[in-house]
Design an enzyme around this catalytic site. Sequence first.
Site, short mmCIF file in Angstrom:
data_model
loop_
_atom_site.label_atom_id
_atom_site.label_comp_id
_atom_site.label_asym_id
_atom_site.label_seq_id
_atom_site.Cartn_x
_atom_site.Cartn_y
_atom_site.Cartn_z
N ASP A 11 2.31 8.93 -10.67
CA ASP A 11 3.34 7.83 -10.07
C ASP A 11 4.70 8.16 -10.14
OD1 ASP A 11 4.99 5.41 -10.00
OD2 ASP A 11 3.69 4.23 -11.22
N ILE A 12 5.22 8.26 -8.78
CA ILE A 12 6.59 8.82 -8.56
C ILE A 12 7.70 8.01 -9.48
CG2 ILE A 12 7.45 7.28 -6.73
CD1 ILE A 12 8.32 10.48 -5.75
N ASN A 25 12.21 2.01 4.21
CA ASN A 25 12.12 1.24 5.80
C ASN A 25 13.65 1.25 6.04
OD1 ASN A 25 13.21 -1.55 5.09
ND2 ASN A 25 11.22 -1.83 4.40
N GLY A 33 4.14 -0.95 -0.85
CA GLY A 33 4.02 0.63 -1.19
C GLY A 33 4.85 1.07 -2.09
N VAL A 34 5.21 2.63 -2.02
CA VAL A 34 5.94 3.16 -2.84
C VAL A 34 7.39 2.51 -3.14
CG1 VAL A 34 6.90 5.06 -1.35
CG2 VAL A 34 6.60 5.47 -3.63
N ASP A 35 7.86 2.23 -2.01
CA ASP A 35 9.26 1.37 -2.03
C ASP A 35 9.23 0.34 -2.97
OD1 ASP A 35 11.86 0.92 -1.08
OD2 ASP A 35 11.08 0.18 0.76
N THR A 119 2.58 8.49 5.00
CA THR A 119 1.04 8.56 5.18
C THR A 119 0.30 7.29 4.58
OG1 THR A 119 0.71 9.54 3.11
CG2 THR A 119 1.18 10.94 5.07
N GLY A 120 1.28 6.26 4.48
CA GLY A 120 0.82 4.96 3.94
C GLY A 120 0.74 4.13 5.19
P1 ADP Z 1 5.09 4.74 4.30
O1 ADP Z 1 5.58 3.47 4.83
O2 ADP Z 1 6.22 5.65 4.24
O3 ADP Z 1 3.75 5.14 5.04
P2 ADP Z 1 3.72 3.89 1.91
O4 ADP Z 1 4.48 3.35 0.45
O5 ADP Z 1 2.90 2.81 2.42
O6 ADP Z 1 5.14 4.65 2.81
O7 ADP Z 1 2.90 5.02 1.52
C1 ADP Z 1 3.56 6.47 1.15
C2 ADP Z 1 2.44 7.05 0.19
O8 ADP Z 1 2.92 6.66 -0.90
C3 ADP Z 1 0.99 6.66 0.29
O9 ADP Z 1 0.51 7.90 0.08
C4 ADP Z 1 0.87 5.67 -1.04
O10 ADP Z 1 -0.30 5.78 -1.67
C5 ADP Z 1 1.65 6.35 -2.03
N1 ADP Z 1 2.40 5.44 -3.11
C6 ADP Z 1 2.28 4.23 -3.54
N2 ADP Z 1 2.79 3.94 -4.74
C7 ADP Z 1 3.31 4.99 -5.03
C8 ADP Z 1 3.82 5.47 -6.35
N3 ADP Z 1 4.14 4.47 -7.36
N4 ADP Z 1 3.95 6.71 -6.74
C9 ADP Z 1 3.68 7.82 -5.61
N5 ADP Z 1 3.31 7.38 -4.52
C10 ADP Z 1 2.93 6.18 -4.33
#
Ligand code: ADP
Length: 174
Positions: A11-12, A25, A33-35, A119-120
């Site tokens: 988890d980042i 974005n 997602g990660v944001d 890649t999400g």
């Molecule tokens: P994007 O819109 O750039 O595709 P996303 O957030 O949808 O971004 O996904 C980008 C990547 O981050 C995906 O592989 C997703 O599984 C991953 N991700 C989601 N949450 C976390 C987290 N807490 N830590 C690391 N990676 C994450």
Amino acid sequence: MKTRIEIVQGDITKQNVDAIANAANTTLLGGGGVDGAIHRAAGPELLDECRTLHGCRTGEAKLTKGYRLPAKYVLHTPGPVWHGGRNGEAELLKSCYVNCLRLASEHGCKTVAFPSISTGVYHFPLDKASAIAIGAIAEYLEAHPEIELVRMVCFDARTKEYYDEALTDWEKNA
Ligand code: ADP
């Protein structure tokens, strides 16, 4: 060549590094997602600072403080949405990594963690995205000894497999 790139599954928001990148974005006002995870972990002050930045173009990067995160800084970079690959997606994805690393260098960061940008929900194919990311990071590190470590933080095992393979391929050809 031995690179200073590490690939982990995790988890980042938990990374104890100088800066983490956020696959943001272009509004920089938070998303899923990660944001979303980064904003939740950092606390509302992060959104307050992001509001002062007035967005960010795809492929560029802007820096904020990390607030309640273990990381001191967040490097916000909107990745490209995949539209088939003929719309500059590869170049834009590469610039995300390079522009984040430049900002990290400018702010004296020695350790940086990245999620798998685009890649999400942006649907960039993992095989291509992982090769571009590793290539961009490895090239940057070769020219910038001030960055000691870049950690790719993959959220799931499948993503990690792609980045592991991309790193192995890079090391073979270097
Ligand atoms: P994007 O819109 O750039 O595709 P996303 O957030 O949808 O971004 O996904 C980008 C990547 O981050 C995906 O592989 C997703 O599984 C991953 N991700 C989601 N949450 C976390 C987290 N807490 N830590 C690391 N990676 C994450």
